[in-house]
Motif scaffolding. Structure first.
Motif, PDB file in Angstrom:
ATOM      1  N   LYS A 199       0.840  -1.191   0.000  1.00  0.00           N
ATOM      2  CA  LYS A 199       0.000   0.000   0.000  1.00  0.00           C
ATOM      3  C   LYS A 199       0.883   1.252   0.000  1.00  0.00           C
ATOM      4  O   LYS A 199       2.078   1.181   0.311  1.00  0.00           O
ATOM      5  CB  LYS A 199      -0.911   0.002   1.225  1.00  0.00           C
ATOM      6  N   PRO A 200       0.313   2.413  -0.313  1.00  0.00           N
ATOM      7  CA  PRO A 200       1.096   3.654  -0.332  1.00  0.00           C
ATOM      8  C   PRO A 200       1.788   3.966   0.999  1.00  0.00           C
ATOM      9  O   PRO A 200       2.865   4.571   0.999  1.00  0.00           O
ATOM     10  CB  PRO A 200       0.053   4.717  -0.675  1.00  0.00           C
ATOM     11  N   ASP A 201       1.212   3.530   2.113  1.00  0.00           N
ATOM     12  CA  ASP A 201       1.832   3.815   3.411  1.00  0.00           C
ATOM     13  C   ASP A 201       2.861   2.771   3.823  1.00  0.00           C
ATOM     14  O   ASP A 201       3.410   2.825   4.916  1.00  0.00           O
ATOM     15  CB  ASP A 201       0.765   3.959   4.502  1.00  0.00           C
ATOM     16  N   GLY A 202       3.149   1.803   2.945  1.00  0.00           N
ATOM     17  CA  GLY A 202       4.148   0.781   3.232  1.00  0.00           C
ATOM     18  C   GLY A 202       3.595  -0.478   3.861  1.00  0.00           C
ATOM     19  O   GLY A 202       4.306  -1.487   3.939  1.00  0.00           O
ATOM     20  N   THR A 203       2.346  -0.455   4.339  1.00  0.00           N
ATOM     21  CA  THR A 203       1.722  -1.669   4.841  1.00  0.00           C
ATOM     22  C   THR A 203       1.281  -2.530   3.668  1.00  0.00           C
ATOM     23  O   THR A 203       1.384  -2.131   2.506  1.00  0.00           O
ATOM     24  CB  THR A 203       0.532  -1.348   5.762  1.00  0.00           C
ATOM     25  N   LEU A 204       0.771  -3.709   3.955  1.00  0.00           N
ATOM     26  CA  LEU A 204       0.494  -4.680   2.907  1.00  0.00           C
ATOM     27  C   LEU A 204      -0.994  -4.975   2.786  1.00  0.00           C
ATOM     28  O   LEU A 204      -1.729  -4.937   3.783  1.00  0.00           O
ATOM     29  CB  LEU A 204       1.244  -5.991   3.197  1.00  0.00           C
TER      30      LEU A 204
END
Length: 399
Positions: free
Chosen positions: A143-148
């Motif tokens: 995801k854009p925030d680095g989470t998956l």
């Protein structure tokens, strides 16, 4: 200072057996050879924050504590967006480490994967995060925030060989776009029954089919591609219980179709005299057709991560083609060795020597940490995980 002591076994004189054991965890082996003389474990010191001052770096560098209390952090990876991830094999999870104020301290830890037993290897390509344990390879959209995006996860491979003594799979994409997976040997020095063990696998992302790229590699956990030559290099773990000074840890140029000698030879085609001849042939005849190592380093230091400096700011120009290796540390040398990070110096694209980069974990015959994972960020910060002390260290250039 409180000391936690590991069991110190007495002199061993046991015959060879095939019981499997995870030597990377520092556990005593159940497989030994007649040539073993002594097995010695470094005493364990409980990490205290004041021990940070015991760690030494080259002049012009400093080491700080980026995170602590992480249990057993293993492999590190920095995404193109600058997010730092760490796998925790024993916890079966993956953390994203956030340093929002840029002080090289992670003030926030986000669990991005919580249910992948034995997860170890990590890499990224085309906005997918790839993870593997001893049997499986999975990938997750980022995801854009680095989470998956966990519901969209895919299992790509389910049937890698069982872990045995060396279950710590690592993987990365090469310059050719293919995925490479290192699969260690199932035992200490026996002839493998599975052709996909003690090898480097090449996986085609078009259909996830795979082939053996190179063989005879006992356990090359750390590998990477030289930033100038694009050649693959790896650091191989030499065999155990053959004495304190042999066989060496190897720095190898890994080529397609290359056989690197295990289990019949180590180093520059040095035959292992303790092994029986293969059926219908001799060890010496087999070894003639193997690839010699390029550089040999001290036995039993146990290499884990290996990575080249590539395009990072604040790295000395003369280090541009060099790499870093994490020496996890010995469990079966007469005198404890390793427990440090070294810079592998390359000259004209060829490994030529090693110099200390981070030392001090080993104090006499006691230690308070074991380096495991390494990642270098775009701004030149080197993060190193310590799966014994539960820490991640940040090493930065000061001038």
């Amino acid at each position: 200072m409180k000391r936690l002591h590991l069991f110190l076994p007495s002199l061993l004189a046991l015959s060879v057996c095939t019981t499997q054991v995870n030597a990377q965890r520092g556990l005593p082996p159940k497989e030994v050879t007649k040539s073993v003389n002594v097995t010695k474990y470094a005493q364990v010191l409980e990490f205290k924050p004041e021990m940070l001052k015991l760690l030494k770096t080259p002049p012009g560098w400093q080491v700080t504590l980026a995170a602590s209390g992480l249990g057993k952090p293993r492999m590190l990876y920095t995404s193109p967006q600058g997010n730092v991830y760490v796998t925790r094999r024993d916890g079966g999870d993956v953390l994203m480490l956030e340093d929002k104020d840029g002080d090289n301290k992670f003030e926030n830890l986000v669990t991005v994967v919580a249910d992948f037993k034995g997860v170890h290897g990590i890499t990224m390509k085309d906005n997918w995060l790839y993870l593997c344990n001893s049997n499986e390879v999975r990938r997750y959209p980022v995801k854009p925030d680095g989470t998956l995006n966990l519901p969209a996860a895919e299992i790509l491979i389910r049937d890698l060989p069982d872990g045995g003594q060396h279950p710590n799979r690592t993987m990365d994409f090469g310059p050719d776009g293919q995925l490479y997976i290192s699969v260690g040997s199932l035992c200490n020095d026996c002839k493998e029954s599975d052709k996909e063990t003690a090898v480097m696998l090449q996986v085609n992302p078009a259909n996830w089919s795979r082939m053996i790229y190179a063989s005879g590699l006992r356990n090359t956990i750390g590998f990477d591609w030289h930033p100038q030559t694009k050649e693959m290099w790896g650091i191989d773990n030499g065999g155990d219980t053959k004495g304190s000074e042999w066989p060496p840890e190897e720095v190898n140029r890994i080529i397609k179709g290359g056989d690197y000698g295990f289990p019949y030879a180590y180093g520059k085609r040095e035959v292992d005299k303790s092994r029986e001849d293969p059926a219908g042939n001799t060890k010496e005849a087999v070894v003639k057709n193997t690839q010699p190592s390029v550089l040999e380093l001290t036995a039993h230091m146990a290499p884990i991560a290996f990575t080249f400096f590539r395009g990072a700011a604040n790295i000395p120009q003369e280090w541009a083609g060099d790499g870093l290796v994490a020496w996890h540390g010995s469990w079966n040398a007469e005198k404890p060795v390793g427990f440090k990070v070294q810079r592998i110096h390359f000259e004209n694209g060829v490994a030529a020597g090693a110099e200390d980069f981070l030392t001090g974990f080993l104090q006499g015959e006691a230690r308070f940490g074991r380096p495991a994972g390494i990642t270098v960020t775009k701004n030149g910060t080197v993060y190193i995980s310590d799966d014994a002390g539960g820490n991640i260290y940040a090493i930065t250039k000061t001038k």
